[in-house]
Scaffold this motif. Structure first.
Motif, mmCIF file in Angstrom:
data_model
loop_
_atom_site.group_PDB
_atom_site.id
_atom_site.type_symbol
_atom_site.label_atom_id
_atom_site.label_comp_id
_atom_site.label_asym_id
_atom_site.label_seq_id
_atom_site.Cartn_x
_atom_site.Cartn_y
_atom_site.Cartn_z
ATOM 1 N N ILE A 1 -5.050 6.641 0.079
ATOM 2 C CA ILE A 1 -5.232 5.239 0.482
ATOM 3 C C ILE A 1 -5.005 4.304 -0.700
ATOM 4 O O ILE A 1 -4.328 3.285 -0.572
ATOM 5 C CB ILE A 1 -6.615 5.016 1.130
ATOM 6 C CG1 ILE A 1 -6.627 5.657 2.516
ATOM 7 C CG2 ILE A 1 -6.950 3.530 1.225
ATOM 8 C CD1 ILE A 1 -7.962 5.643 3.215
ATOM 9 N N ALA A 2 -5.554 4.656 -1.857
ATOM 10 C CA ALA A 2 -5.333 3.841 -3.059
ATOM 11 C C ALA A 2 -3.845 3.797 -3.414
ATOM 12 O O ALA A 2 -3.320 2.747 -3.792
ATOM 13 C CB ALA A 2 -6.144 4.398 -4.226
ATOM 14 N N LYS B 1 -3.362 2.542 8.009
ATOM 15 C CA LYS B 1 -2.824 2.082 6.713
ATOM 16 C C LYS B 1 -1.315 2.322 6.649
ATOM 17 O O LYS B 1 -0.560 1.470 6.201
ATOM 18 C CB LYS B 1 -3.483 2.819 5.541
ATOM 19 C CG LYS B 1 -4.876 2.370 5.228
ATOM 20 C CD LYS B 1 -4.875 1.084 4.457
ATOM 21 C CE LYS B 1 -6.295 0.746 4.077
ATOM 22 N NZ LYS B 1 -6.513 -0.677 3.944
ATOM 23 N N ILE C 1 -1.320 4.166 -1.313
ATOM 24 C CA ILE C 1 -0.641 3.348 -0.299
ATOM 25 C C ILE C 1 -0.774 1.874 -0.660
ATOM 26 O O ILE C 1 0.206 1.131 -0.667
ATOM 27 C CB ILE C 1 -1.239 3.603 1.108
ATOM 28 C CG1 ILE C 1 -0.905 5.011 1.603
ATOM 29 C CG2 ILE C 1 -0.747 2.557 2.107
ATOM 30 C CD1 ILE C 1 -1.679 5.425 2.851
ATOM 31 N N GLN C 2 -1.991 1.459 -0.970
ATOM 32 C CA GLN C 2 -2.247 0.055 -1.281
ATOM 33 C C GLN C 2 -1.537 -0.387 -2.561
ATOM 34 O O GLN C 2 -1.137 -1.542 -2.677
ATOM 35 C CB GLN C 2 -3.747 -0.200 -1.377
ATOM 36 C CG GLN C 2 -4.431 -0.054 -0.029
ATOM 37 C CD GLN C 2 -5.947 -0.074 -0.109
ATOM 38 O OE1 GLN C 2 -6.538 0.333 -1.106
ATOM 39 N NE2 GLN C 2 -6.581 -0.532 0.962
ATOM 40 N N TYR D 1 1.549 -0.567 6.188
ATOM 41 C CA TYR D 1 2.440 -0.553 5.028
ATOM 42 C C TYR D 1 3.801 0.072 5.340
ATOM 43 O O TYR D 1 4.616 0.266 4.443
ATOM 44 C CB TYR D 1 1.780 0.182 3.853
ATOM 45 C CG TYR D 1 0.669 -0.617 3.218
ATOM 46 C CD1 TYR D 1 0.933 -1.527 2.208
ATOM 47 C CD2 TYR D 1 -0.654 -0.470 3.637
ATOM 48 C CE1 TYR D 1 -0.085 -2.272 1.617
ATOM 49 C CE2 TYR D 1 -1.676 -1.205 3.056
ATOM 50 C CZ TYR D 1 -1.384 -2.103 2.052
ATOM 51 O OH TYR D 1 -2.397 -2.840 1.480
#
Length: 95
Positions: free
Chosen positions: A25-26, A53, A28-29, A57
């Motif tokens: 997740i980190a 997510k 991806i962000q 994205y």
């Protein structure tokens, strides 16, 4: 074992992957993840969080393997989510 899983092990040895829900997740962000492997047997909340997510994205998700398949391929126990961070390996994995 199929070709994708063999290549996943190669990508792991080349440090082209990150594993674990929070790390992915980190990634991806931060814009580092270009493809996601999500285990078929991942928990409902993990599955929803990762797919939401990824959709936001615009990252493709492959959910055609079990956590056992993914874990065995990369040589680490109990992996449900794997993010590909090197685009060069994405071409190899998608062949």
């Amino acid at each position: 074992m199929d070709k994708i899983l063999n290549n996943l092990g190669l990508a792991q040895r080349a440090s082209a992957l990150i594993t674990g829900e929070e790390m992915v997740i980190a990634g991806i962000q931060a814009g580092n993840v270009c493809y996601i492997f999500l285990a078929q047997d991942a928990g409902r909340s993990t599955y929803k969080k990762i797919t939401d997510k990824a959709k936001f994205y615009q990252i493709e998700v492959n959910a055609s393997y079990t956590s056992e398949d993914l874990s065995h391929a990369i040589g680490k126990a109990n992996r449900k989510v794997i993010g590909v961070v090197k685009k060069e390996f994405l071409k190899i994995l998608k062949k």
